[in-house]
Design a protein around this motif. Sequence first.
Motif, mmCIF file in Angstrom:
data_model
loop_
_atom_site.group_PDB
_atom_site.id
_atom_site.type_symbol
_atom_site.label_atom_id
_atom_site.label_comp_id
_atom_site.label_asym_id
_atom_site.label_seq_id
_atom_site.Cartn_x
_atom_site.Cartn_y
_atom_site.Cartn_z
ATOM 1 N N PHE A 39 77.951 20.329 -8.382
ATOM 2 C CA PHE A 39 76.946 19.755 -7.478
ATOM 3 C C PHE A 39 76.070 20.676 -6.835
ATOM 4 O O PHE A 39 76.645 21.638 -6.067
ATOM 5 C CB PHE A 39 77.817 18.998 -6.079
ATOM 6 N N ILE A 40 74.845 20.685 -6.943
ATOM 7 C CA ILE A 40 73.765 21.619 -6.388
ATOM 8 C C ILE A 40 72.898 21.151 -5.504
ATOM 9 O O ILE A 40 72.378 20.254 -5.707
ATOM 10 C CB ILE A 40 72.946 22.235 -7.687
ATOM 11 N N ARG A 41 73.311 21.572 -4.097
ATOM 12 C CA ARG A 41 72.339 20.868 -3.021
ATOM 13 C C ARG A 41 71.172 21.792 -2.869
ATOM 14 O O ARG A 41 71.159 23.057 -2.602
ATOM 15 C CB ARG A 41 73.301 21.082 -1.584
ATOM 16 N N LEU A 42 70.013 21.210 -2.949
ATOM 17 C CA LEU A 42 68.944 21.761 -2.514
ATOM 18 C C LEU A 42 68.018 21.340 -1.400
ATOM 19 O O LEU A 42 67.990 20.257 -0.949
ATOM 20 C CB LEU A 42 67.771 21.508 -4.001
ATOM 21 N N GLU A 43 67.245 22.224 -0.805
ATOM 22 C CA GLU A 43 66.556 21.919 0.272
ATOM 23 C C GLU A 43 65.206 22.563 0.253
ATOM 24 O O GLU A 43 65.329 23.938 0.369
ATOM 25 C CB GLU A 43 67.257 22.374 1.678
ATOM 26 N N ASN A 44 63.987 22.032 0.374
ATOM 27 C CA ASN A 44 62.797 22.425 0.373
ATOM 28 C C ASN A 44 62.218 22.519 2.024
ATOM 29 O O ASN A 44 61.733 21.370 2.367
ATOM 30 C CB ASN A 44 61.723 21.939 -0.568
ATOM 31 N N ASN A 48 54.901 22.673 1.015
ATOM 32 C CA ASN A 48 54.314 22.425 -0.352
ATOM 33 C C ASN A 48 55.498 22.228 -1.132
ATOM 34 O O ASN A 48 56.617 22.721 -0.946
ATOM 35 C CB ASN A 48 53.219 23.858 -0.806
ATOM 36 N N SER A 49 55.144 21.598 -2.611
ATOM 37 C CA SER A 49 55.950 21.509 -3.590
ATOM 38 C C SER A 49 56.750 22.779 -4.219
ATOM 39 O O SER A 49 55.860 23.825 -4.106
ATOM 40 C CB SER A 49 55.754 20.520 -4.598
ATOM 41 N N VAL A 50 57.907 22.739 -4.586
ATOM 42 C CA VAL A 50 58.242 23.972 -5.149
ATOM 43 C C VAL A 50 59.192 23.476 -6.518
ATOM 44 O O VAL A 50 59.844 22.390 -6.539
ATOM 45 C CB VAL A 50 59.238 24.712 -4.444
ATOM 46 N N THR A 51 59.027 24.229 -7.643
ATOM 47 C CA THR A 51 59.755 24.240 -8.914
ATOM 48 C C THR A 51 60.910 25.067 -8.882
ATOM 49 O O THR A 51 60.706 26.270 -8.916
ATOM 50 C CB THR A 51 58.870 24.190 -10.131
ATOM 51 N N VAL A 52 62.014 24.478 -9.157
ATOM 52 C CA VAL A 52 63.398 25.231 -9.310
ATOM 53 C C VAL A 52 63.803 25.263 -10.693
ATOM 54 O O VAL A 52 63.818 24.046 -11.217
ATOM 55 C CB VAL A 52 64.292 24.780 -8.353
ATOM 56 N N LYS A 53 63.921 26.302 -11.512
ATOM 57 C CA LYS A 53 64.059 26.457 -12.839
ATOM 58 C C LYS A 53 65.646 26.697 -13.132
ATOM 59 O O LYS A 53 65.770 27.867 -12.713
ATOM 60 C CB LYS A 53 63.244 27.317 -13.628
ATOM 61 N N ILE A 54 66.528 26.011 -13.384
ATOM 62 C CA ILE A 54 67.923 26.340 -13.351
ATOM 63 C C ILE A 54 68.250 26.613 -14.933
ATOM 64 O O ILE A 54 68.064 25.893 -15.834
ATOM 65 C CB ILE A 54 69.093 25.116 -13.043
ATOM 66 N N GLU A 76 64.640 21.703 -14.952
ATOM 67 C CA GLU A 76 63.721 22.158 -14.072
ATOM 68 C C GLU A 76 63.714 20.819 -13.161
ATOM 69 O O GLU A 76 63.781 19.822 -13.287
ATOM 70 C CB GLU A 76 62.247 21.964 -14.985
ATOM 71 N N ILE A 77 63.764 21.362 -11.712
ATOM 72 C CA ILE A 77 63.618 20.482 -10.821
ATOM 73 C C ILE A 77 62.267 20.514 -9.735
ATOM 74 O O ILE A 77 61.989 21.734 -9.194
ATOM 75 C CB ILE A 77 65.009 20.345 -9.902
ATOM 76 N N SER A 85 67.784 17.199 -1.541
ATOM 77 C CA SER A 85 68.251 16.594 -2.797
ATOM 78 C C SER A 85 69.587 17.259 -3.016
ATOM 79 O O SER A 85 69.689 18.442 -2.813
ATOM 80 C CB SER A 85 67.038 16.767 -3.926
ATOM 81 N N GLU A 86 70.388 16.537 -3.923
ATOM 82 C CA GLU A 86 71.481 17.083 -4.761
ATOM 83 C C GLU A 86 71.619 16.612 -6.101
ATOM 84 O O GLU A 86 71.167 15.232 -6.285
ATOM 85 C CB GLU A 86 72.653 16.579 -3.793
ATOM 86 N N ILE A 87 71.761 17.266 -6.937
ATOM 87 C CA ILE A 87 71.997 17.191 -8.214
ATOM 88 C C ILE A 87 73.151 17.467 -8.793
ATOM 89 O O ILE A 87 73.984 18.154 -8.182
ATOM 90 C CB ILE A 87 70.728 17.599 -9.270
ATOM 91 N N VAL A 88 73.608 16.621 -9.942
ATOM 92 C CA VAL A 88 75.008 16.759 -10.408
ATOM 93 C C VAL A 88 74.837 17.428 -11.959
ATOM 94 O O VAL A 88 74.045 16.554 -12.580
ATOM 95 C CB VAL A 88 75.896 15.617 -10.392
ATOM 96 N N VAL A 89 75.320 18.419 -12.155
ATOM 97 C CA VAL A 89 75.300 18.776 -13.706
ATOM 98 C C VAL A 89 76.710 18.588 -14.164
ATOM 99 O O VAL A 89 77.630 19.110 -13.599
ATOM 100 C CB VAL A 89 75.197 20.360 -13.757
ATOM 101 N N GLU A 90 76.831 17.710 -15.068
ATOM 102 C CA GLU A 90 78.171 17.470 -15.730
ATOM 103 C C GLU A 90 78.308 18.319 -16.989
ATOM 104 O O GLU A 90 77.344 17.985 -18.025
ATOM 105 C CB GLU A 90 78.240 16.015 -15.979
ATOM 106 N N LEU A 91 79.139 18.984 -17.180
ATOM 107 C CA LEU A 91 79.483 19.747 -18.391
ATOM 108 C C LEU A 91 80.983 19.422 -18.951
ATOM 109 O O LEU A 91 81.951 18.674 -18.284
ATOM 110 C CB LEU A 91 79.832 21.130 -17.828
#
Length: 127
Positions: A39-44, A48-54, A76-77, A85-91
């Motif tokens: 679980f990756i918690r992101l806050e901007n 202005n918009s920002v692109t985060v490249k994991i 890319e988010i 936002s919170e994204i979930v990466v399932e491995l």
Amino acid sequence: MTNNNSLIKKVTLVARQENLPPLGIPHNPQRNIGFASVFIRLENPQTNSVTVKISQVEIRNLLDGKLQNFQFQYKEIELKPLENSEIVVELTNKSGYTGHDRVKAVVTYHIENQSKTIESEAVAVNL
């Protein structure tokens, strides 16, 4: 200039290994038995918009730092202004976890031309 220090606030890992198939499912030696939910918690906090490249999400043993056998696809988010936002990466993997110690998630990401790494707290694998 973007304030990159606070975009990824927290990384949380849930690790589990399921050696037996679910009830009612026949045994299949090719099924996945190792699972990691990152679980990756992101806050901007900006206007202005920002692109985060994991670029990497790795699962590592806590004691020796050895890499677990999971594969991650680049992600890319795009964070809108003032977005949380919170994204979930399932491995998953077919070999499970190696070693008997705790594991942690290590996330490498890029914002503009800067590269950063953030780690989760170490967790025990749920068996």
